[in-house]
Structure formats: structure tokens, C-alpha cells
Design an enzyme around this catalytic site. Structure first.
Site, PDB file in Angstrom:
ATOM      1  N   ASN A   1       0.839  -1.198   0.000  1.00  0.00           N
ATOM      2  CA  ASN A   1       0.000   0.000   0.000  1.00  0.00           C
ATOM      3  C   ASN A   1       0.875   1.250   0.000  1.00  0.00           C
ATOM      4  OD1 ASN A   1      -0.433   1.963   2.489  1.00  0.00           O
ATOM      5  ND2 ASN A   1       0.153  -0.029   3.345  1.00  0.00           N
TER       6      ASN A   1
ATOM      7  N   SER B   1       5.728   5.236   8.609  1.00  0.00           N
ATOM      8  CA  SER B   1       5.111   4.958   7.317  1.00  0.00           C
ATOM      9  C   SER B   1       6.063   5.346   6.200  1.00  0.00           C
ATOM     10  CB  SER B   1       3.802   5.737   7.167  1.00  0.00           C
ATOM     11  OG  SER B   1       3.332   5.643   5.832  1.00  0.00           O
TER      12      SER B   1
ATOM     13  N   LYS C   1       5.898   3.883  17.027  1.00  0.00           N
ATOM     14  CA  LYS C   1       5.853   2.842  15.992  1.00  0.00           C
ATOM     15  C   LYS C   1       7.012   3.029  15.030  1.00  0.00           C
ATOM     16  CE  LYS C   1       2.776   0.299  12.951  1.00  0.00           C
ATOM     17  NZ  LYS C   1       1.347   0.010  12.651  1.00  0.00           N
TER      18      LYS C   1
ATOM     19  N   ASN D   1       6.062  -1.246  11.323  1.00  0.00           N
ATOM     20  CA  ASN D   1       5.266  -0.805  10.193  1.00  0.00           C
ATOM     21  C   ASN D   1       5.600  -1.678   8.977  1.00  0.00           C
ATOM     22  OD1 ASN D   1       3.638   0.947   8.494  1.00  0.00           O
ATOM     23  ND2 ASN D   1       4.049   2.581   9.961  1.00  0.00           N
TER      24      ASN D   1
END
Length: 361
Positions: free
Chosen positions: A111, A174, A213, A242
């Protein structure tokens, strides 16, 4: 019967592109059309982490319920907790479509969504409406792509959601927001965590746990720096990990050139090795949530053996269906009974040395 329903549901959803299928599944949960299994009440699965009492160690990872629309429906599936987001101060559409790709042969997904969400205001209204309901709901916060001061966006997230969150997750890992992962560097991370800690102290709930994270694509020196800054700023724990930029060992070669983060089965070994290395650095008391490739009771158990207090999944549910969390919790319960455990936490760290020494491709 659940397996049959899962297969029928998967075939129906796989008839749509991944993002449409995701939207349909959210609508189904909001409508109550999806039957939810009864949650387990096996006390051997209960764990206390960062001052919170989790009924079991399995959680829904962020990225599914981006806008905090269905946390209670997710909890009803048997999850011990749910994490919503990533939420940014302003709404943003994310990256151009298509931006989600199924790698079916690998039970994986790529993604490049880019923190698409409706922003703080919309999520705050939904979360405020569920105030007082039972269940642990974490809130994952990030920064807008065009933010002039990215750290200020995290401060805003802490201030806005501290009173509503069971815990907060600072997401700097991310790969789909340009430059975001730079906040994992020592100097940038020190500034971020210092300001996040100050924002928490000044908030209406200064006791809310905060997790960081991190990415699975980190070197040993990076892990040393992250562990040191977590300790220095009193961050309660780390979430490992992640999605990855690695494409090693994939069968679905037609999609390996797609930009974005890879999740699912191929991430399991890499994320578990990083998890164990962080456990060795942080010691036994700091909380760790293990994410990446969890798709069965066996994979959840191995994350715990590698050093995780809690585990999360998302991609596994895309391929296995909505009964997956209930099946995993049932497998954990049967394992605890078979092994004569008083608590599932007794197996934590059993394989930490093995995984910490596992080479990463």
C-alpha cells in the site's frame, strides 16, 4: 461454518479492487451485517501492559479503521484491543489511486495510501461519542503531508486525543509520506519525543501511555538510537513494526515494482527479528507490541516468544476473513491450557535470543 463464511466473503470482496473492498467492509461493520463471535474470557490470556488490562494480547492494527468508525465492532470480533488511525490534524486524501495491491500468492499487500483520513475533528466526534464504553482503543497519530512543522502535528494529536485514548501511538514509520521516516533519526527523534512528552504532561490525561511505531528497515545503530531516546523521554513502549520497503523472496513478481510498504506473511521474519533486537535493547519492563505477518495462533505465539507483550494484525484478516481473531484467541487459549500456563505472558522472551540473531535479508 465460519471458515465457509470467510471464504464466501473473501470471494465477494476480492471481486472488487482492494480499496473498494475495504470501504464495503467498513460499511458492513457499521450496519451490523457481519456476525461477531463471542469474545473469550480466558483469564490466562489477560495481560497487563503499560498500566492497561488487556483481556487478551491480540489487537487490530491501525490502517483498517482509519477514521475511528468501528472500534467497538472490531472489539466484538474477539480482539483484546483495537487501534484506530493514522489520524492527522487536517483531512487529507492521501496518494493517487490505485494505491493498494494484493499479492495473493504471498498473502501480502503493498500500500501507498499516504495517511488518507478525515482529520482530527471527525475522529474526535466519533470517539467522544463512545466515551465510557468498555474496551481498549488506541489512537495512532501522524502529521499532514504539507505540515510546516511536523512535530507540531504530533503535539496537536496528543493534546486532542489524550483524554479519549487508552493509549497513543506516535507513527513516524510509514514509508508513504515523504521524509516521515527521517523522524526516526537520533536528533530528529529526540526533538519529537521531547515535545510529545511535554504535550502529554500538559494534556488533560498526562498518564496516557505513549508508544512509538518504528519501521522494520532499520540498522543496528538506528535501533540503538531509538532505544536510547525511548528511555530518555519516558516513552512507554514501541510497536514493531510498520510495513517494509523490502521485496525479498516474493512470489508475486508482477507487483514488486509498485511503490509502497509491504505487509503480510513476507514481513513476519524481518519484523520479528527487529522486535527481538528491540527487546534486548529495552530490557524486560518496556512494553512492545509485535506486528507483521500475524495470521495464526502459531505466528502470534512466536511474536510473544520473541519479546512481544501484545501482537496486532491486519493483512492476515484480508486473506483469512473476519473469524481470524476469534480463531487465534481460541488457539492461544488451547495452547495455554495444554502447556499448563497460568498466563500467556509466561512464554514471553523464550525465543528472544534466537530471533535477535536471525539475519535480515
Amino acid at each position: 461454518m465460519n471458515g465457509l463464511l470467510d471464504r464466501i466473503g473473501q470471494r465477494a470482496l476480492f471481486a472488487f479492487d482492494p480499496e473498494t473492498a475495504h470501504g464495503l467492509s467498513i460499511k458492513a461493520l457499521k450496519s451490523g451485517l457481519v456476525p461477531c463471535p463471542r469474545s473469550s474470557d480466558d483469564q490466562r490470556l489477560a495481560v497487563r501492559v503499560a498500566g492497561l488490562d488487556f483481556p487478551n494480547p491480540l489487537g487490530m492494527a491501525p490502517g483498517y479503521d482509519k477514521n475511528a468508525e468501528v472500534p467497538d465492532a472490531l472489539l466484538a470480533f474477539g480482539f483484546g484491543f483495537a487501534e484506530v488511525g493514522t489520524l492527522t490534524p487536517k483531512p487529507q486524501p492521501g496518494n493517487p489511486k490505485p494505491r493498494i495491491f494484493r499479492l495473493t500468492a504471498d498473502s501480502a499487500v503493498i500500500n501507498r495510501l499516504g495517511f488518507n483520513n478525515e482529520g482530527h475533528d471527525a475522529a474526535f466526534a466519533r470517539l467522544a461519542a463512545r466515551r465510557g464504553r468498555p474496551g481498549i482503543v488506541g489512537i495512532n497519530i501522524g502529521s499532514n503531508k504539507d505540515a510546516a512543522d511536523r512535530i507540531a502535528d504530533y503535539e496537536a494529536g496528543v493534546a486532542r486525543f489524550a483524554a479519549l485514548a487508552s493509549y497513543l501511538t506516535v507513527n513516524v514509520s510509514s514509508p508513504n509520506t515523504p521524509g516521515l521516516r527521517n523522524l526516526q533519526g537520533r536528533e530528529e527523534l529526540a526533538g519529537l519525543l521531547s515535545r510529545v512528552a511535554a504535550a502529554r504532561a500538559a494534556s488533560s490525561n498526562p498518564a496516557v501511555p505513549v508508544f512509538l511505531k518504528i519501521a522494520p528497515d532499520l540498522h543496528e545503530d538506528d535501533l540503538d538510537d531509538i532505544a536510547a531516546e525511548i528511555e530518555a523521554h519516558g516513552i512507554d513502549g514501541v510497536i514493531v513494526s510498520n510495513t517494509t520497503l523490502s521485496r525479498a523472496g516474493l512470489k508475486s513478481t508482477a507487483l514488486t515494482s509498485e511503490a509502497g510498504g509491504l505487509s503480510g506473511r513476507p514481513l513476519f521474519a524481518r519484523s520479528t527479528a527487529i522486535l527481538a533486537r528491540m527487546r534486548k535493547r529495552l530490557g524486560p519492563k518496556r512494553a512492545i507490541i509485535g506486528v507483521g505477518g500475524v495470521e495464526s495462533g502459531a505466528t502470534a505465539l512466536e511474536k510473544i516468544r520473541a519479546g512481544a507483550d501484545l501482537v496486532q494484525l491486519y493483512t492476515g484478516m484480508i486473506y483469512a476473513g473476519p473469524s481470524l481473531p476469534g480463531r487465534i484467541v481460541g488457539e492461544l487459549s488451547r495452547f495455554a491450557a495444554r502447556e499448563g500456563l497460568g498466563s500467556i505472558a509466561e512464554i514471553r522472551d523464550a525465543h528472544v535470543d534466537k530471533w535477535a540473531d536471525t539475519p535480515i535479508d
